[in-house]
Design an enzyme around this catalytic site. Structure first.
Site, mmCIF file in Angstrom:
data_model
loop_
_atom_site.group_PDB
_atom_site.id
_atom_site.type_symbol
_atom_site.label_atom_id
_atom_site.label_comp_id
_atom_site.label_asym_id
_atom_site.label_seq_id
_atom_site.Cartn_x
_atom_site.Cartn_y
_atom_site.Cartn_z
ATOM 1 N N THR A 1 0.478 -0.950 -0.002
ATOM 2 C CA THR A 1 -0.077 0.161 0.038
ATOM 3 C C THR A 1 0.664 1.074 -0.203
ATOM 4 O O THR A 1 1.153 2.112 -0.857
ATOM 5 C CB THR A 1 -0.759 -0.092 1.098
ATOM 6 O OG1 THR A 1 -1.856 -1.539 0.872
ATOM 7 C CG2 THR A 1 -1.744 1.347 1.221
ATOM 8 N N SER B 1 0.833 -6.999 -1.288
ATOM 9 C CA SER B 1 1.635 -8.432 -0.143
ATOM 10 C C SER B 1 0.983 -9.747 -0.241
ATOM 11 O O SER B 1 0.903 -10.813 0.441
ATOM 12 C CB SER B 1 1.880 -7.908 1.533
ATOM 13 O OG SER B 1 0.708 -7.627 2.202
ATOM 14 N N THR C 1 0.694 -4.591 4.056
ATOM 15 C CA THR C 1 0.414 -4.713 5.902
ATOM 16 C C THR C 1 -0.146 -5.770 5.344
ATOM 17 O O THR C 1 0.164 -7.082 6.876
ATOM 18 C CB THR C 1 -0.488 -3.911 6.312
ATOM 19 O OG1 THR C 1 -1.255 -3.705 5.239
ATOM 20 C CG2 THR C 1 0.518 -2.599 6.476
ATOM 21 N N ASP C 2 -0.945 -6.896 4.579
ATOM 22 C CA ASP C 2 -1.585 -7.776 4.703
ATOM 23 C C ASP C 2 -0.919 -9.496 4.894
ATOM 24 O O ASP C 2 -1.144 -9.650 5.905
ATOM 25 C CB ASP C 2 -2.853 -7.897 3.519
ATOM 26 C CG ASP C 2 -3.138 -7.138 3.948
ATOM 27 O OD1 ASP C 2 -4.262 -6.232 4.400
ATOM 28 O OD2 ASP C 2 -4.199 -7.247 2.148
#
Length: 330
Positions: free
Chosen positions: A14, A54, A85-86
């Site tokens: 992101t 990710s 972040t995932d």
């Protein structure tokens, strides 16, 4: 005073995303990542390794990231990795095992909003990550929302809030406050061990969340598909149902077929203790391995890593119970 030399490895996420007809996708200019307030305090080199959401980062990418850190870390005081972040917690846990004895701070970070967004959390997260990378404290960490977490203890707990990660069953390693980067002292870096690259992991590992009424025959499907290890998120402190739908019997069959079965809890905090209730003891007697207070991400990546280290079945099950890099409390 000489500036700390930091290697910035970019992987997408992101933080580097831009709008498209298909939604946000990585593609922003990497130069923006080193224009945060305070960046001039560091001597930064940027290495663009990949440009991926990710959700598309898998074991093959973990191996590439680990190799890049190992091969390029010389001459740098620390490494920062920008990452979506995932799956960041999975990558951080995997790198922890892939780089035993890591001799630099390796800090993953990202953001909940793209860096191009005026309200983005990207700059604050980068500031925290670079400060930790310059700290001289060796290990693999995640820096997010003014806190630093041990990589193998971090879990993503929110989808949109800037406080996206928490440190589970272990205190944060550091935080940003009015004194700057404040190290807690809870984490003790490994000492006297030469850094190595062991970036092989098995993709023949699955994760299953236990629900009331799950069909027992589903478990045999894992072994039929070539699964070598299964992590089960069980009830409470490690409860596995055996009435009417006997999951304990299915675990016994899996173990007999050579599948390593690890039991962690659906609860985010505290540890499994399969000795308390009958529903745990029965599974324990079948050969299931308790995960203790490991996060699901740590249990999965540790198992994936151990299965590719040329170890025997008994050696893998023994090491799952041991604290290798801070991932489990003994």
């Amino acid at each position: 005073m000489d500036k700390k030399r930091i290697l910035l490895i970019t992987t997408g996420g992101t933080i580097m995303s831009v709008p498209s007809e298909q939604g946000l996708q990585p593609g922003a200019d990497e130069a923006a990542l080193v224009r945060f307030p305070g960046s001039e305090a560091y001597d930064v080199s940027v290495y663009s390794l990949m440009t991926l959401d990710s959700s598309n980062i898998q074991p093959e990418e973990w191996a590439l990231i680990a190799a890049a850190i190992y091969e390029k870390r010389g001459g740098y005081d620390g490494v920062v990795i920008t990452h979506g972040t995932d799956t960041m917690a999975y990558t951080a846990s995997a790198l922890t095992f892939m780089l035993p004895g890591i001799d630099r701070p390796v800090v993953l970070t990202g953001s909940q909003l793209p860096i191009s967004n005026i309200l983005s959390d990207a700059y604050a997260n980068l500031q925290c990550a670079f400060a930790m990378a310059a700290s001289g404290i060796n290990g693999v960490f995640i820096a997010f929302d003014r806190q630093v977490f041990l990589g193998c203890r971090a879990v993503k707990v929110r989808t949109t809030d800037f406080h996206a990660f928490e440190s589970v069953n272990f205190p944060p390693v550091a935080e940003i406050n009015s004194h700057g980067l404040a190290i807690s002292g809870a984490y003790k870096p490994e000492a006297g061990r030469k850094c190595a690259l062991r970036n092989g992991v098995s993709s023949h590992v699955a994760l299953m969340k236990l629900i009331p009424g799950v069909e027992p025959r589903l478990f045999s499907a894992f072994a039929d598909a070539g699964c070598q290890g299964l992590v089960i998120e069980a009830f409470g402190s490690g409860g596995i149902n055996f009435l009417r739908r006997d999951i304990v019997a299915e675990i016994r069959k899996l173990v007999a077929r050579g599948v390593i079965v690890v039991i962690c809890s659906q609860c985010l905090y505290e540890a499994t203790d399969m000795t308390v209730y009958e529903v745990g003891r029965r599974a324990l007697e079948c050969g299931a391995v308790p995960a203790g207070d490991m996060t699901t991400e740590a249990a999965v990546t540790k198992l994936m890593w151990l299965l590719e280290q040329g170890l025997s079945h008994d050696e893998v099950t023994a090491l799952l119970r041991e604290n290798l890099h801070g991932e489990i409390s003994i």
